[in-house]
Design an enzyme around this catalytic site. Structure first.
Site, short mmCIF file in Angstrom:
data_model
loop_
_atom_site.label_atom_id
_atom_site.label_comp_id
_atom_site.label_asym_id
_atom_site.label_seq_id
_atom_site.Cartn_x
_atom_site.Cartn_y
_atom_site.Cartn_z
N LYS A 1 -16.43 -14.93 8.53
CA LYS A 1 -17.37 -13.80 8.42
C LYS A 1 -18.61 -14.08 9.24
CE LYS A 1 -15.21 -11.18 5.23
NZ LYS A 1 -14.96 -9.75 5.27
N ASP B 1 -19.72 -7.99 -0.25
CA ASP B 1 -19.02 -7.37 0.87
C ASP B 1 -17.78 -6.62 0.40
OD1 ASP B 1 -18.34 -6.91 3.56
OD2 ASP B 1 -17.01 -8.66 3.53
N GLU C 1 -18.67 -13.07 -1.14
CA GLU C 1 -17.40 -12.74 -0.50
C GLU C 1 -16.22 -13.29 -1.30
OE1 GLU C 1 -17.35 -10.97 2.51
OE2 GLU C 1 -15.24 -10.76 2.01
N ASP C 2 -15.26 -12.44 -1.55
CA ASP C 2 -13.98 -12.84 -2.13
C ASP C 2 -14.12 -13.60 -3.45
OD1 ASP C 2 -13.01 -11.52 0.03
OD2 ASP C 2 -11.85 -13.17 0.86
N ASN D 1 -5.52 -7.04 2.89
CA ASN D 1 -5.40 -8.11 3.88
C ASN D 1 -4.74 -9.34 3.27
OD1 ASN D 1 -6.91 -6.74 5.96
ND2 ASN D 1 -8.74 -7.12 4.76
N1 LIG Z 1 -10.00 -3.82 4.39
C1 LIG Z 1 -11.07 -4.39 3.87
O1 LIG Z 1 -12.16 -4.36 4.44
C2 LIG Z 1 -10.96 -5.07 2.56
C3 LIG Z 1 -9.76 -5.30 1.98
N2 LIG Z 1 -9.69 -5.92 0.76
C4 LIG Z 1 -8.36 -6.20 0.25
O2 LIG Z 1 -8.15 -5.49 -0.94
C5 LIG Z 1 -7.23 -6.20 -1.72
C6 LIG Z 1 -7.72 -6.19 -3.16
O3 LIG Z 1 -8.96 -6.85 -3.27
P1 LIG Z 1 -9.77 -6.78 -4.66
O4 LIG Z 1 -10.00 -5.39 -5.09
O5 LIG Z 1 -10.97 -7.64 -4.52
O6 LIG Z 1 -8.73 -7.48 -5.64
P2 LIG Z 1 -8.68 -7.35 -7.22
O7 LIG Z 1 -7.87 -8.46 -7.70
O8 LIG Z 1 -10.06 -7.17 -7.75
O9 LIG Z 1 -7.90 -5.98 -7.47
C7 LIG Z 1 -6.54 -5.79 -7.23
C8 LIG Z 1 -6.14 -4.49 -7.92
O10 LIG Z 1 -4.82 -4.18 -7.52
C9 LIG Z 1 -4.08 -3.84 -8.67
N3 LIG Z 1 -2.68 -4.12 -8.48
C10 LIG Z 1 -2.07 -5.32 -8.44
N4 LIG Z 1 -0.73 -5.15 -8.30
C11 LIG Z 1 -0.52 -3.81 -8.23
C12 LIG Z 1 0.61 -3.02 -8.12
N5 LIG Z 1 1.85 -3.56 -8.01
N6 LIG Z 1 0.47 -1.68 -8.10
C13 LIG Z 1 -0.75 -1.12 -8.21
N7 LIG Z 1 -1.88 -1.83 -8.32
C14 LIG Z 1 -1.76 -3.16 -8.34
C15 LIG Z 1 -4.67 -4.67 -9.78
O11 LIG Z 1 -4.35 -4.12 -11.04
C16 LIG Z 1 -6.14 -4.56 -9.43
O12 LIG Z 1 -6.64 -3.37 -9.96
C17 LIG Z 1 -7.08 -7.58 -1.09
O13 LIG Z 1 -5.87 -7.64 -0.39
C18 LIG Z 1 -8.20 -7.65 -0.11
O14 LIG Z 1 -7.86 -8.40 1.04
C19 LIG Z 1 -10.79 -6.29 0.08
C20 LIG Z 1 -12.02 -6.11 0.63
C21 LIG Z 1 -12.19 -5.53 1.94
C1 LIG Z 2 -11.82 -7.97 4.62
C2 LIG Z 2 -12.13 -8.57 3.34
O1 LIG Z 2 -13.28 -8.80 3.03
C3 LIG Z 2 -11.08 -8.88 2.43
O2 LIG Z 2 -9.92 -8.57 2.70
O3 LIG Z 2 -11.38 -9.44 1.37
MG LIG Z 3 -13.43 -10.11 1.40
#
Ligand SMILES: NC(=O)C1=CN([C@@H]2O[C@H](COP(=O)(O)OP(=O)(O)OC[C@H]3O[C@@H](n4cnc5c(N)ncnc54)[C@H](O)[C@@H]3O)[C@@H](O)[C@H]2O)C=CC1
Ligand SMILES: CC(=O)C(=O)O
Ligand SMILES: [Mg+2]
Length: 641
Positions: free
Chosen positions: A244, A338, A315-316, A483
């Site tokens: 980052k 973030d 982050e994360d 991701n």
């Molecule tokens: N594109 C971007 O800029 C970003 C992408 N992300 C991505 O988002 C994803 C989730 O991150 P967080 O929300 O922090 O994780 P988290 O663990 O807080 O949330 C995950 C959610 O997905 C749900 N889930 C899990 N398995 C599922 C299924 N089979 N069907 C439906 N829902 C399901 C869970 O119940 C939970 O509500 C990660 O892969 C992360 O890399 C996160 C931040 C930024």
């Molecule tokens: C992009 C990012 O922050 C994540 O996937 O957690």
């Molecule tokens: Mg992140």
């Protein structure tokens, strides 16, 4: 004080003063060839286990002592003095190294094992299938090459990164950074950033002074508990703040010496890492509850005392702690999360961009019907901010909330669920509306115009789901935001094929362009990289004290303005990341402008620039950005020479 000392039985012999052979000092078990399904078999190891050693170790008559005047990172960067993770605690304390190395104190036996694995197997020791598809050997090679350059010459590294951002972002950032974090303990070479651990309680304030830079302007910290969609990676998660902050420098023009990647190690629940002799983090289950918050509080006090003007990016962090930590600090500290806030503003920016691409005005946002898969930190941050943006576009909060269908791992969330977190409750569908319905059922029922993926699980936007989305909406907006690549909800190709090329697609990790229906198709990257560098720059330059929702909203609105007309015509929802410096500058300017309206800009220069209007403000921001296009002079030269 708790510091874990790793002493594998055989390696311990190396320190007991008795003569022993190199074979005895070698790891007990030779590195077993890693399991792999899709990759070719490893070349045979040249020496069989238990081979006679080529040298015999005789201990010196006198204990070797070297006294040095060097301190801190000067020691780590001196190959004749450096011991890496093997510095014992008393040396770490006396030489100002505590915090500059991972909490585990290992010895040469463990280090030897790491080196020999690399020697025999090289990159092959890390099967790419461990983190799924999307990482090739060539990407690994490029990461190592860039890592070497960064260690030798940061100015050149950043020049390369700035000039070739679109090609290199996938190597220093997602998806390759996911592979790096998974394997950080095996790839370990030289420390970058700081390590604060549960064993450092009571010492963190003094440890912060071990960092050699007086002026730190931005810190990114993780506790390694939810690294991308890869789960708990413990101290290995430090790779994410490093990646980052590479973007802080390349995209937003922070000076490379003024950013600080940090990890807070409170243990890990990752059994694979706990069992791995090469793991460099604390070998204990994660702390929870008050003990956890005490460690994070001490870290925040330590870094904000030493660098009170620095922006701190969380982050994360896993869902258990991400929002509570944000709420704990956001009202009094210059912090943001973030994943919650940066991702939310990125999604709002992408929806405005997609609407532009579809020829619709921003006010059309209020009429969108949004299905969001994933109700975690990122998912709920995104949903809440889109709802706020709908209100900006003219509907009531109540009307806005009715536009959402949110699913967790247990299906559609309705108010009949026994436990609903307070940030999710406003978006629960009414009792009786398809409780627990599958994504496919929800898409058919809700007829969404927008499909968001933030579940971190992988290919949940199946062909059936995407076909249904294409059947209920002429031009569905599909953002597969999880991701790294292996966790994306679908690929660009899958989305286009299932919707006959009609959808507006973007994804968290990059997708290569390809020919579809006789036309080259390219895709936006729905990733918070559009937000966090500029947000941090604006907050830092403005000395805004805190980071508000209003600042995020204005940042989100600024981004779609930068999409080129021809790219809009081609259906891109985001600007191209090759323009990342202009995008980050525009975001920073929007952030300062919003803070100025809120009366938060404490830096007189930034305030004057904001008062002088948007052009003057953008000029000011750009002039404050570090550029790696020339070396700064390290010797005095009279003017004109
Ligand atoms: N594109 C971007 O800029 C970003 C992408 N992300 C991505 O988002 C994803 C989730 O991150 P967080 O929300 O922090 O994780 P988290 O663990 O807080 O949330 C995950 C959610 O997905 C749900 N889930 C899990 N398995 C599922 C299924 N089979 N069907 C439906 N829902 C399901 C869970 O119940 C939970 O509500 C990660 O892969 C992360 O890399 C996160 C931040 C930024
Ligand atoms: C992009 C990012 O922050 C994540 O996937 O957690
Ligand atoms: Mg992140």
């Amino acid at each position: 004080m708790r510091i874990t000392i790793e002493e594998p039985a055989v390696a311990a012999a190396a320190t007991n003063g008795k003569a022993h052979t190199a074979a005895a000092a070698a790891p007990a078990a030779a590195p077993a060839p890693p399991s792999r399904s899709a990759t070719p078999p490893l070349p045979p190891r040249p020496a069989a286990d238990g081979d006679e050693p080529s040298t015999v170790y005789e201990p010196p008559l006198q204990e070797a002592v070297e006294i040095t005047n060097k301190r801190s990172s000067d020691i780590l960067h001196d190959p004749t003095l450096n011991k890496g993770t093997a510095f014992p605690l008393d040396e770490r304390e006396r030489l100002g190294l505590r915090g500059l190395l991972p909490p585990i104190i290992s010895n040469m036996g463990v280090q030897l094992e790491r080196v020999m694995k690399d020697f025999y197997y090289g990159l092959d020791q890390i099967p790419p299938e461990e983190i799924g598809s999307g990482i090739t050997r060539e990407m690994e090679r490029r990461w190592r090459m860039l890592q070497g350059l960064q260690d030798r010459n940061e100015t050149l590294f950043y020049r390369v990164l700035v000039e070739h951002f679109a090609e290199m972002a996938p190597i220093v950032y997602t998806p390759t950074v996911g592979w790096v974090c998974t394997n950080y303990h095996k790839l370990w070479r030289r420390p970058r950033g700081m390590f604060f651990s549960a064993g450092d309680a009571g010492h963190m304030a003094s440890m912060a002074y071990h960092w050699p830079q007086e002026d730190v302007q931005a810190i990114v910290v993780t506790d390694g508990s939810r690294i991308l969609g890869l789960g708990d990676l413990g101290t290995n998660g430090l790779g994410i703040p490093i990646g980052k902050l590479d973007l802080y420098v390349a995209a937003a023009g922070f000076h490379p010496s003024k950013v600080l990647p940090c990890v807070i190690d409170v243990g890990t629940n990752n059994a694979r890492l706990l069992e791995d002799p090469l793991y460099v983090g604390l070998r204990q289950p994660r702390l929870r509850g008050d003990a956890y918050y005490a460690v994070v509080d001490e870290f925040v006090r330590a870094v904000t005392s030493r660098w009170p003007q620095a922006v701190l990016q969380f982050e994360d962090f896993s869902i258990e702690h991400a929002l509570p930590l944000l709420e704990r600090y956001r009202h009094h500290h210059l912090v943001f999360n973030d994943d919650i806030q940066g991702t939310a503003a990125t999604a709002v920016a992408g929806l405005y961009g997609a609407l532009r691409a579809l020829g619709l005005p921003p006010s059309a946002l209020a009429q969108q019907r949004v299905v969001c898969l994933g109700a975690g930190s990122a998912g709920m941050g995104v949903v809440s901010m889109i709802a706020d943006a709908m209100v900006v576009q003219g509907c009531t909060p109540e009307e806005a909330r009715r536009n959402f269908w949110v699913l967790s791992s247990r299906g559609l969330i309705t108010s009949s669920r026994e436990v609903i977190p307070s940030n999710v409750a406003p978006f629960a569908r009414p009792e009786g509306e398809l409780e627990g319905a599958t994504l496919l059922e929800v898409v058919r029922h809700a007829r969404p115009t927008v499909l968001l993926g933030l579940a971190g699980v992988g290919r949940l936007f199946t062909r059936e789901v995407l076909e249904a989305a294409g059947a209920v909406c002429e031009r569905p907006i599909v953002f597969a935001m999880s991701n790294p690549t292996s966790k994306m909800e679908c690929t660009a190709a899958e989305a286009l094929e299932a919707t006959e090329g009609r959808c507006v697609f973007a994804s968290g990790s990059p997708q290569d362009p390809f020919e579809f229906q006789g036309r080259r198709r390219e895709f936006g990257q729905a990733n918070n990289l559009f937000l966090f560098p500029g947000m941090a720059l604006g907050a830092y330059l403005g000395r805004t004290g805190t980071v508000t929702d209003g600042m995020f909203m204005k940042a989100a609105e600024a981004i779609p303005e930068l999409i080129e007309e021809e790219d809009l015509a081609a259906g891109l929802a985001y600007p191209r990341i090759k323009s990342i410096r202009d995008i980050s500058a525009a975001v920073a300017a929007a952030v300062i402008a919003a803070a100025h309206v809120e009366g938060r800009v404490a830096n007189a220069n930034a305030s004057a620039a904001a008062a002088a209007g948007p052009e003057a403000l953008l000029r000011y921001v750009k002039r404050m950005m570090y550029s790696p296009f020339e070396y700064s002079s390290l010797a005095y030269r009279p003017l004109g020479q």
